[in-house]
Enzyme design. Sequence first.
Site, PDB file in Angstrom:
ATOM      1  N   HIS A  30      54.204  17.641 -14.502  1.00 29.45           N
ATOM      2  CA  HIS A  30      53.829  17.544 -15.921  1.00 29.45           C
ATOM      3  C   HIS A  30      52.393  17.023 -16.048  1.00 29.45           C
ATOM      4  O   HIS A  30      51.565  17.608 -16.770  1.00 29.45           O
ATOM      5  CB  HIS A  30      54.804  16.612 -16.633  1.00 29.45           C
ATOM      6  CG  HIS A  30      54.461  16.317 -18.056  1.00 29.45           C
ATOM      7  ND1 HIS A  30      55.053  16.967 -19.110  1.00 29.45           N
ATOM      8  CD2 HIS A  30      53.585  15.438 -18.613  1.00 29.45           C
ATOM      9  CE1 HIS A  30      54.557  16.504 -20.247  1.00 29.45           C
ATOM     10  NE2 HIS A  30      53.668  15.581 -19.978  1.00 29.45           N
ATOM     11  N   GLU A  31      52.099  15.937 -15.336  1.00 29.54           N
ATOM     12  CA  GLU A  31      50.759  15.351 -15.401  1.00 29.54           C
ATOM     13  C   GLU A  31      49.719  16.280 -14.779  1.00 29.54           C
ATOM     14  O   GLU A  31      48.559  16.300 -15.208  1.00 29.54           O
ATOM     15  CB  GLU A  31      50.747  13.992 -14.705  1.00 29.54           C
ATOM     16  CG  GLU A  31      51.683  12.954 -15.322  1.00 29.54           C
ATOM     17  CD  GLU A  31      51.350  12.638 -16.763  1.00 29.54           C
ATOM     18  OE1 GLU A  31      50.181  12.839 -17.173  1.00 29.54           O
ATOM     19  OE2 GLU A  31      52.246  12.185 -17.502  1.00 29.54           O
ATOM     20  N   HIS A  34      48.325  18.484 -17.435  1.00 25.95           N
ATOM     21  CA  HIS A  34      47.245  17.854 -18.202  1.00 25.95           C
ATOM     22  C   HIS A  34      45.949  17.838 -17.384  1.00 25.95           C
ATOM     23  O   HIS A  34      44.862  18.111 -17.915  1.00 25.95           O
ATOM     24  CB  HIS A  34      47.634  16.418 -18.563  1.00 25.95           C
ATOM     25  CG  HIS A  34      48.779  16.314 -19.525  1.00 25.95           C
ATOM     26  ND1 HIS A  34      48.845  17.020 -20.698  1.00 25.95           N
ATOM     27  CD2 HIS A  34      49.904  15.546 -19.496  1.00 25.95           C
ATOM     28  CE1 HIS A  34      49.949  16.707 -21.355  1.00 25.95           C
ATOM     29  NE2 HIS A  34      50.613  15.813 -20.637  1.00 25.95           N
TER      30      HIS A  34
END
Length: 376
Positions: A30-31, A34
């Site tokens: 998920h990170e 980003h």
Amino acid sequence: MNPMQAIAAALSPQGILWTLLLLSVITALHELGHYWAARKQGVKVDSFSVGMGPVLLRKQWRGTEWRISLLPIGGYVQIDGMAPEEASDGTLRHASTGFAALPPLGRIGVLLAGPLVNLLLAIGLMTVTFSALGVAANDRIRVGEVIAGSHAERLGLRVGDDIVALDGQDIPDQAEIAGKTGPGYLLLGELLNEAGPHTLTVQRTGEAEQRQLAFDWTPTLNGERQLLGIRYGPGSQPVSVLQALGRSLQTTAEAVPLVVNSFAGLLGEMLSLNLKGEQTDDVGGPIRITETVSQAAALNGWALVQIATLLNLSLAVFNLLPIPGLDGGRIALVLIEMLRGRPLTFQQEQSVTAAGFLFVMLLMAFVLVRDVTRFF
């Protein structure tokens, strides 16, 4: 078994280990979403951590400090310009570089990338699962377990058999069951409510010919309900990779509204302090998740893949909820800025974010308390 023993049994070492591993990998990916979206737009990323808390290992690479932290409970990415800056007078203000300097759509892209990675992972894992195991077929019954010494064992049923017809009638995809429309495979239960001779048409793996298993059945004997002695569910139908992808997209489209409704129901229960959770029993806290992961790990690897699919989908949807502090809440603030033609003041944004963070903490505490009360 008292409640504390039951909680200890649910939190097995195997379950804890697999849960931490799954959540760490899912959060890290998920990170990474980003991170990728920020770097793609030329924004510097100061650090990327797998885990939280004190840093155990760190390595500088491509302008980012990569960290492994002590607590394996998620992770974080520090993107330049996402946090406030300290002014010369010691006060905090909006950052003016990096992420903060991106146009609104650029910032939305960075915020959206994390949940999008989880959504794509869920679709990818579903596609792999459907390609390998096939898709559920309600017009056949897959035998998952045969109880030793049961009617089913004497009849000759085996694990993996597919029952494709009941009393010579093909099983429909949907059927009327107890006054409601349901999947056809549940008709076996209706059949076993009827006394008399019955026939099961069985397709066994590796055999071209179907087997006809005939038996006489009495639903109750001496006042006790008789059991056939199998655990069963829908059968499976082999599909191509393209068909598996199509089914994955369809399943995701059908699942997202259900996940949103579950979270909405959970919020309603929190506001009403309803700890019973009759309407949102499918939403679990850390104990429930660990217990489920432990059960999946005891079955097989494919069960863990299905849990990972659900966790990715849940994380994607939850993060996109318009709650301040979450990705969806920050996206909402950017959209408000676009509508107003100017951003919120730093104080306004901080107040909204702090309120959202407090709300999320209260929600997590409520879920944990509800998790514990299940054992009392």
